[in-house]
Scaffold this motif. Structure first.
Motif, PDB file in Angstrom:
ATOM      1  N   ASN A  85      85.824 -49.426  57.879  1.00 40.99           N
ATOM      2  CA  ASN A  85      84.698 -49.297  56.947  1.00 40.99           C
ATOM      3  C   ASN A  85      84.490 -47.831  56.563  1.00 40.99           C
ATOM      4  O   ASN A  85      84.377 -46.954  57.405  1.00 40.99           O
ATOM      5  N   ALA A 142      94.118 -57.667  49.271  1.00 33.16           N
ATOM      6  CA  ALA A 142      94.841 -56.767  50.173  1.00 33.16           C
ATOM      7  C   ALA A 142      95.363 -57.527  51.387  1.00 33.16           C
ATOM      8  O   ALA A 142      96.511 -57.342  51.803  1.00 33.16           O
ATOM      9  N   LEU A 200      91.649 -52.606  58.572  1.00 36.44           N
ATOM     10  CA  LEU A 200      90.606 -52.220  57.627  1.00 36.44           C
ATOM     11  C   LEU A 200      89.507 -51.460  58.350  1.00 36.44           C
ATOM     12  O   LEU A 200      88.969 -51.932  59.351  1.00 36.44           O
ATOM     13  N   VAL A 215      89.361 -57.017  49.127  1.00 36.96           N
ATOM     14  CA  VAL A 215      89.823 -57.212  50.499  1.00 36.96           C
ATOM     15  C   VAL A 215      90.733 -58.443  50.587  1.00 36.96           C
ATOM     16  O   VAL A 215      91.777 -58.410  51.252  1.00 36.96           O
ATOM     17  N   GLY A 221      93.652 -49.587  55.550  1.00 33.84           N
ATOM     18  CA  GLY A 221      92.872 -49.565  54.327  1.00 33.84           C
ATOM     19  C   GLY A 221      91.450 -49.140  54.626  1.00 33.84           C
ATOM     20  O   GLY A 221      90.932 -49.415  55.707  1.00 33.84           O
ATOM     21  N   GLN A 258      87.669 -49.658  53.657  1.00 35.20           N
ATOM     22  CA  GLN A 258      86.906 -50.720  53.007  1.00 35.20           C
ATOM     23  C   GLN A 258      85.483 -50.265  52.713  1.00 35.20           C
ATOM     24  O   GLN A 258      84.819 -49.662  53.547  1.00 35.20           O
ATOM     25  N   LYS A 272      94.559 -48.901  44.917  1.00 29.05           N
ATOM     26  CA  LYS A 272      93.173 -48.437  45.024  1.00 29.05           C
ATOM     27  C   LYS A 272      92.224 -49.476  44.425  1.00 29.05           C
ATOM     28  O   LYS A 272      92.516 -50.074  43.393  1.00 29.05           O
ATOM     29  N   VAL A 305      88.898 -52.515  48.990  1.00 26.63           N
ATOM     30  CA  VAL A 305      89.716 -51.529  49.705  1.00 26.63           C
ATOM     31  C   VAL A 305      89.853 -50.342  48.759  1.00 26.63           C
ATOM     32  O   VAL A 305      90.618 -50.382  47.796  1.00 26.63           O
ATOM     33  N   THR A 328      90.835 -47.210  49.241  1.00 23.04           N
ATOM     34  CA  THR A 328      92.115 -46.505  49.302  1.00 23.04           C
ATOM     35  C   THR A 328      92.834 -46.960  50.559  1.00 23.04           C
ATOM     36  O   THR A 328      92.265 -47.631  51.415  1.00 23.04           O
ATOM     37  N   SER A 329      94.079 -46.579  50.664  1.00 25.43           N
ATOM     38  CA  SER A 329      94.876 -47.006  51.812  1.00 25.43           C
ATOM     39  C   SER A 329      95.907 -45.934  52.108  1.00 25.43           C
ATOM     40  O   SER A 329      96.180 -45.083  51.255  1.00 25.43           O
ATOM     41  N   ILE A 373      99.475 -52.520  48.121  1.00 22.27           N
ATOM     42  CA  ILE A 373      98.023 -52.289  48.117  1.00 22.27           C
ATOM     43  C   ILE A 373      97.706 -51.160  47.133  1.00 22.27           C
ATOM     44  O   ILE A 373      98.319 -50.093  47.184  1.00 22.27           O
ATOM     45  N   ALA A 388      91.785 -42.355  53.814  1.00 18.47           N
ATOM     46  CA  ALA A 388      92.705 -42.973  54.779  1.00 18.47           C
ATOM     47  C   ALA A 388      93.196 -41.937  55.788  1.00 18.47           C
ATOM     48  O   ALA A 388      93.312 -42.228  56.980  1.00 18.47           O
TER      49      ALA A 388
END
Length: 565
Positions: A81, A70, A79, A67, A42, A44, A63, A49, A51-52, A61, A26
């Motif tokens: 990728n 979340a 989000l 999706v 987040g 994705q 680990k 997801v 991690t964020s 949210i 993140a």
DNA sequence: CTGGGTGGCT
DNA sequence: AGCCACC
């Protein structure tokens, strides 16, 4: 009590720092997308997801949350990728370089988790107030630790570890500041006299904080974490094993006599866990050297066609060879990984792997500097056929390919092995050229089979390196492995068409994707013709509906072209 | 309706 | 080669 046990209990000679990058992926993504500053983010991968950032975590949210989940918790989450790990790998290497300014004794677990044994650095500061190599000034006057301290501040340990750990807390600040100064990345740190304590205590205060633990608080910390699953090395299986023996907490572990535990879970695990329960961990910081394998994976809902396997493996191989070139070492073995769809379980099945030697002639020659992707793919497909019985329908949910062993290079590029390798490489190029004609084999164009025009018609007039090498059954001196490969069936138009599509990582079949709103890109006419051109068994395979948890599918080839992500 | 890596042990 | 673990 023997001396090792004695050391473990009343002497604490080592000083260990655990450095954990805060929500690593993140943070990297926030650096890449400054416009997302101040917003929940987040990362994705497929439908997960992974991690964020901490803003997103405020919404709950976690680990590896789906999706959908979340988005339910935080509809405005951005989000990004994160399936391509290139940037993360890049930052991870930079972080490691910074850590190496302090000590070569850095053990990495993953991209963002590091142990440093700074015992000798601390010793230098203890002896002379500075470290001549490490040009960092530390305030030796202040006797207080920097950052948080776990547990009550009791009287000093007679072994002198208190003073060492306090110095370590100041070094940890330096490490974190240098990482932030150079990379704008924040880390959390744990400081302790062993790896277990350093890691556990560091996770107490995050992000961008650090926590120290004195040995006298070790047992208390272990009680605090409660669940045995929090002990590093205790994963799902071990947790279940312990729970089935009525051991859920660290205190349960402590109450269980060693002898009884040994009988239940085995002698090695029992001893380790009994030690850990008391905060004892004598494992050393093992400096992480070069990677032992370099691999790539791609997961998906289902792949059932050999042509798509070939296409995806080709894409993976192209990226893999780039990674190998970056690494600089010469791989000598290849491993293929598949995960087969498991109808019994709703979750993913288990992985199967097959390995083989990577013959020298497949390696980049010093002349062209590139891999022969066509032959690499042929070799990978050989492994694939060794893994999957293609005479029956198959449904894969993952394909992976890795280089797993590397040539030892005793010295630099002028070493005798390097010299010999170049000779071999040049020789094999000559061999191939003389037998096939220089114009036909395009060593300088990796994966020409997949990089050719998107228009399948080009493929019908130009033979690919693969079909060429098979069609001519070429016997070069270095074909000792490839010549064992059973001839691939002549490519059908479908296969040619599929393998000729330009691919992007993890999005190979984008061209084939059909959405309800977009017109079909594959006309029914071509469809029927392609289908007719398939061997009868493949036809059956393609048109058979295979059992799923949902309703049976129609017998329409198009469904195999519908997005599988 | 579970990611993309890694390493160690057996 | 598979299992288990870690992030």
């Amino acid at each position: 009590m023997d001396s090792i046990e004695f050391d473990a209990i009343i002497r604490h000679p080592r000083t260990i720092i655990h450095i954990d990058v805060d929500c690593f992926y993140a943070q990297v993504e926030m650096l890449k997308h400054p416009e997302l500053q101040g917003k929940p983010l987040g990362v994705q991968q497929k439908n997960i997801v992974v991690t964020s950032n901490y803003l997103a975590r405020e919404y709950g949210i976690k680990k590896c949350m789906s999706v959908q989940e979340a988005l339910q918790l935080c509809p405005e989450i951005a989000l990004v990728n994160g399936e391509d790990l290139t940037h993360y790998r890049h930052y991870s290497a930079k972080i490691l370089k910074i850590l190496h300014r302090f000590t070569p004794l850095v053990e990495r677990l993953g991209f963002d988790d590091n142990f440093l044994d700074i015992t000798s650095i601390v010793q230098k500061y203890m002896n002379s107030g500075n470290d001549s190599e490490l040009n960092i000034s530390i305030n030796m006057e202040d006797e207080n630790p920097v950052g948080k301290v776990f547990g009550p501040f009791e009287e000093e340990c007679p072994c002198g570890c208190h003073a060492r750990l306090i110095i370590a807390s100041k070094i940890a600040v330096e490490i974190r500041e240098q990482i932030y100064k150079d990379l704008h990345i924040t880390c959390s740190a744990g400081i302790g006299h062993n790896k277990l304590l350093a890691k556990l205590v560091g996770s107490l205060h995050k992000p961008n904080q650090q926590t120290l633990i004195f040995p006298c608080s070790a047992a208390m910390l272990l009680s605090t974490i409660e669940s045995v699953s929090k002990i590093p090395g205790v994963g799902q299986k071990t947790t279940q094993l312990l729970i089935s023996n009525n051991i859920k907490t660290v205190d349960d572990l402590r109450k269980t006599p060693l002898e009884a535990l040994e009988k239940k879970i085995g002698i090695d695990l029992a001893r380790k866990l009994k030690d850990n329960a008391e905060g004892i961990d004598e494992t050393v910081v093992k400096p992480t050297g070069k990677r032992q394998s370099i691999g790539l994976e791609d997961g998906f809902k289902s792949v059932s066609l050999i042509a798509e396997v070939e296409s995806r493996l080709g894409a993976l191989l192209r990226r893999l060879t780039e990674l190998a070139m970056e690494d600089g070492r010469i791989p000598v073995a290849m491993r293929l990984t598949v995960r087969k769809h498991d109808f019994n379980k709703s979750a993913s099945g288990k992985r199967e792997t097959r390995q083989c030697a990577l013959p020298k002639y497949l390696l980049p020659s010093s002349k062209s500097g590139v891999y022969d992707h066509a032959k690499m793919l042929t070799l990978a497909m050989k492994l694939f056929h060794r893994t999957v019985d293609v005479s029956k329908p198959f449904h894969l949910t993952l394909l992976g390919v890795a280089f797993t062993k590397f040539e030892e290079r005793s010295s630099g590029k002028n070493s005798i092995t390097s010299f010999l390798r170049k000779q071999v490489a040049v020789q094999s190029v000559l061999d191939i050229s003389s037998e096939e004609g220089v114009s036909d084999i395009n060593l300088g164009s990796p994966m020409s089979v997949n990089q050719d025009s998107n228009d399948g018609s080009a493929m019908s007039t130009t033979s690919s390196p693969i079909s060429k090498s098979i069609g001519t059954n070429n016997q070069t001196v270095d074909d000792d492995v490839l010549n064992e490969i059973e001839p691939l069936p002549k490519k059908t138009r479908l296969e040619v068409w599929l393998s000729g599509r330009r691919e992007s990582p993890s999005n190979e079949m984008a061209d084939l994707r059909l959405s309800p709103s977009s017109p079909m890109q594959l006309s029914p006419k071509i469809d029927a013709a392609v289908l007719k051109s398939l061997p009868i068994d493949i036809q059956r395979e393609v048109t058979r509906s295979w059992p799923t948890t949902s309703k049976p599918k129609s017998n329409n080839i198009l469904k195999y072209f519908i997005a599988n992500k």
